[in-house]
Design a protein around this motif. Structure first.
Motif, PDB file in Angstrom:
ATOM      1  N   ASP A   1     -26.330 -27.803  42.837  1.00 14.79           N
ATOM      2  CA  ASP A   1     -27.767 -27.836  43.058  1.00 14.79           C
ATOM      3  C   ASP A   1     -28.392 -26.491  42.695  1.00 14.79           C
ATOM      4  N   GLU A   2     -27.658 -25.700  41.929  1.00  9.73           N
ATOM      5  CA  GLU A   2     -28.157 -24.416  41.438  1.00  9.73           C
ATOM      6  C   GLU A   2     -27.789 -24.289  39.968  1.00  9.73           C
ATOM      7  N   ALA A   3     -28.545 -23.496  39.269  1.00  7.23           N
ATOM      8  CA  ALA A   3     -28.253 -23.237  37.861  1.00  7.23           C
ATOM      9  C   ALA A   3     -28.560 -21.773  37.577  1.00  7.23           C
ATOM     10  N   PRO A   4     -27.782 -21.144  36.669  1.00 12.06           N
ATOM     11  CA  PRO A   4     -28.064 -19.752  36.341  1.00 12.06           C
ATOM     12  C   PRO A   4     -29.471 -19.576  35.766  1.00 12.06           C
ATOM     13  N   LYS A   5     -29.922 -20.600  35.058  1.00  9.93           N
ATOM     14  CA  LYS A   5     -31.298 -20.611  34.552  1.00  9.93           C
ATOM     15  C   LYS A   5     -31.697 -22.065  34.321  1.00  9.93           C
ATOM     16  N   GLY A   6     -32.952 -22.356  34.413  1.00 12.43           N
ATOM     17  CA  GLY A   6     -33.431 -23.714  34.168  1.00 12.43           C
ATOM     18  C   GLY A   6     -33.284 -24.627  35.379  1.00 12.43           C
ATOM     19  N   THR A   7     -33.263 -25.928  35.096  1.00  9.18           N
ATOM     20  CA  THR A   7     -33.217 -26.960  36.126  1.00  9.18           C
ATOM     21  C   THR A   7     -31.786 -27.164  36.627  1.00  9.18           C
ATOM     22  N   PRO A   8     -31.585 -27.232  37.934  1.00 12.50           N
ATOM     23  CA  PRO A   8     -30.239 -27.470  38.457  1.00 12.50           C
ATOM     24  C   PRO A   8     -29.724 -28.852  38.056  1.00 12.50           C
ATOM     25  N   PRO A   9     -28.431 -28.964  37.732  1.00 11.61           N
ATOM     26  CA  PRO A   9     -27.876 -30.247  37.295  1.00 11.61           C
ATOM     27  C   PRO A   9     -28.089 -31.385  38.287  1.00 11.61           C
TER      28      PRO A   9
ATOM     29  N   GLY B   1     -29.117 -44.164  40.725  1.00  9.35           N
ATOM     30  CA  GLY B   1     -30.024 -45.065  40.041  1.00  9.35           C
ATOM     31  C   GLY B   1     -31.423 -44.477  39.961  1.00  9.35           C
ATOM     32  N   GLY B   2     -32.250 -45.105  39.187  1.00  8.91           N
ATOM     33  CA  GLY B   2     -33.621 -44.638  39.038  1.00  8.91           C
ATOM     34  C   GLY B   2     -33.828 -43.934  37.714  1.00  8.91           C
ATOM     35  N   LYS B   3     -35.044 -43.490  37.491  1.00  8.49           N
ATOM     36  CA  LYS B   3     -35.426 -42.856  36.237  1.00  8.49           C
ATOM     37  C   LYS B   3     -34.960 -41.399  36.230  1.00  8.49           C
ATOM     38  N   ARG B   4     -34.385 -40.989  35.123  1.00  9.50           N
ATOM     39  CA  ARG B   4     -33.935 -39.613  34.966  1.00  9.50           C
ATOM     40  C   ARG B   4     -34.982 -38.826  34.215  1.00  9.50           C
ATOM     41  N   ASP B   5     -35.395 -37.680  34.765  1.00  9.49           N
ATOM     42  CA  ASP B   5     -36.309 -36.791  34.052  1.00  9.49           C
ATOM     43  C   ASP B   5     -35.555 -36.142  32.894  1.00  9.49           C
ATOM     44  N   GLN B   6     -36.263 -35.870  31.820  1.00  6.29           N
ATOM     45  CA  GLN B   6     -35.641 -35.247  30.669  1.00  6.29           C
ATOM     46  C   GLN B   6     -35.390 -33.776  30.921  1.00  6.29           C
ATOM     47  N   LYS B   7     -34.286 -33.284  30.340  1.00  6.18           N
ATOM     48  CA  LYS B   7     -34.044 -31.863  30.366  1.00  6.18           C
ATOM     49  C   LYS B   7     -35.048 -31.181  29.452  1.00  6.18           C
ATOM     50  N   ARG B   8     -35.240 -29.904  29.629  1.00  7.83           N
ATOM     51  CA  ARG B   8     -36.193 -29.158  28.818  1.00  7.83           C
ATOM     52  C   ARG B   8     -35.875 -29.304  27.330  1.00  7.83           C
ATOM     53  N   GLY B   9     -34.588 -29.266  26.956  1.00  2.00           N
ATOM     54  CA  GLY B   9     -34.202 -29.376  25.553  1.00  2.00           C
ATOM     55  C   GLY B   9     -34.359 -30.767  24.960  1.00  2.00           C
ATOM     56  N   GLU B  10     -34.531 -31.781  25.821  1.00  2.00           N
ATOM     57  CA  GLU B  10     -34.686 -33.160  25.351  1.00  2.00           C
ATOM     58  C   GLU B  10     -36.151 -33.530  25.099  1.00  2.00           C
ATOM     59  N   VAL B  11     -37.079 -32.735  25.591  1.00  2.00           N
ATOM     60  CA  VAL B  11     -38.499 -33.063  25.478  1.00  2.00           C
ATOM     61  C   VAL B  11     -38.937 -32.899  24.040  1.00  2.00           C
TER      62      VAL B  11
END
Length: 105
Positions: free
Chosen positions: A77-85, A95-105
């Motif tokens: 639940d932590e990341a060195p930078k960006g959104t935590p995995p 289940g449910g909708k997955r938000d896109q990673k920054r690189g996928e936008v």
């Protein structure tokens, strides 16, 4: 360090009555099953997310509790930078909708 946690365990009455040799075999079986699940999750992550980072691929962890005969699975639940995995991987598990990673936008 924060985590999303899921636990798999033997029924309490069964765990108490297992002999020492059976306990060792059960711990080994839980460990092997946890490794298999982690590898299966890693493959699912690679199939579901475009160009996953190493942090994303290795976001799942586990810890075997020998006394309770249980396995705790975690998502970082932590990341060195960006959104935590855990934020974008949780929908793959729950289940449910997955938000896109920054690189996928």
């Amino acid at each position: 360090m924060g985590f999303i946690r899921m636990t798999v365990t033997y029924p309490p009455d069964m765990a108490k009555n297992i002999l020492k040799a059976e306990r060792a075999a059960s711990v080994e079986a839980l460990t092997q099953a946890a490794f298999h699940l982690r590898n299966t999750m890693r493959k699912e992550i690679k199939d579901s997310i475009h160009s996953p980072t190493k942090t994303t691929e290795n976001a799942q962890l586990f810890k075997v509790n020998k006394d309770e005969l249980s396995v705790d699975f975690f998502l970082r639940d932590e990341a060195p930078k960006g959104t935590p995995p855990a934020k974008y991987l949780a929908p793959l598990i729950y289940g449910g909708k997955r938000d896109q990673k920054r690189g996928e936008v």
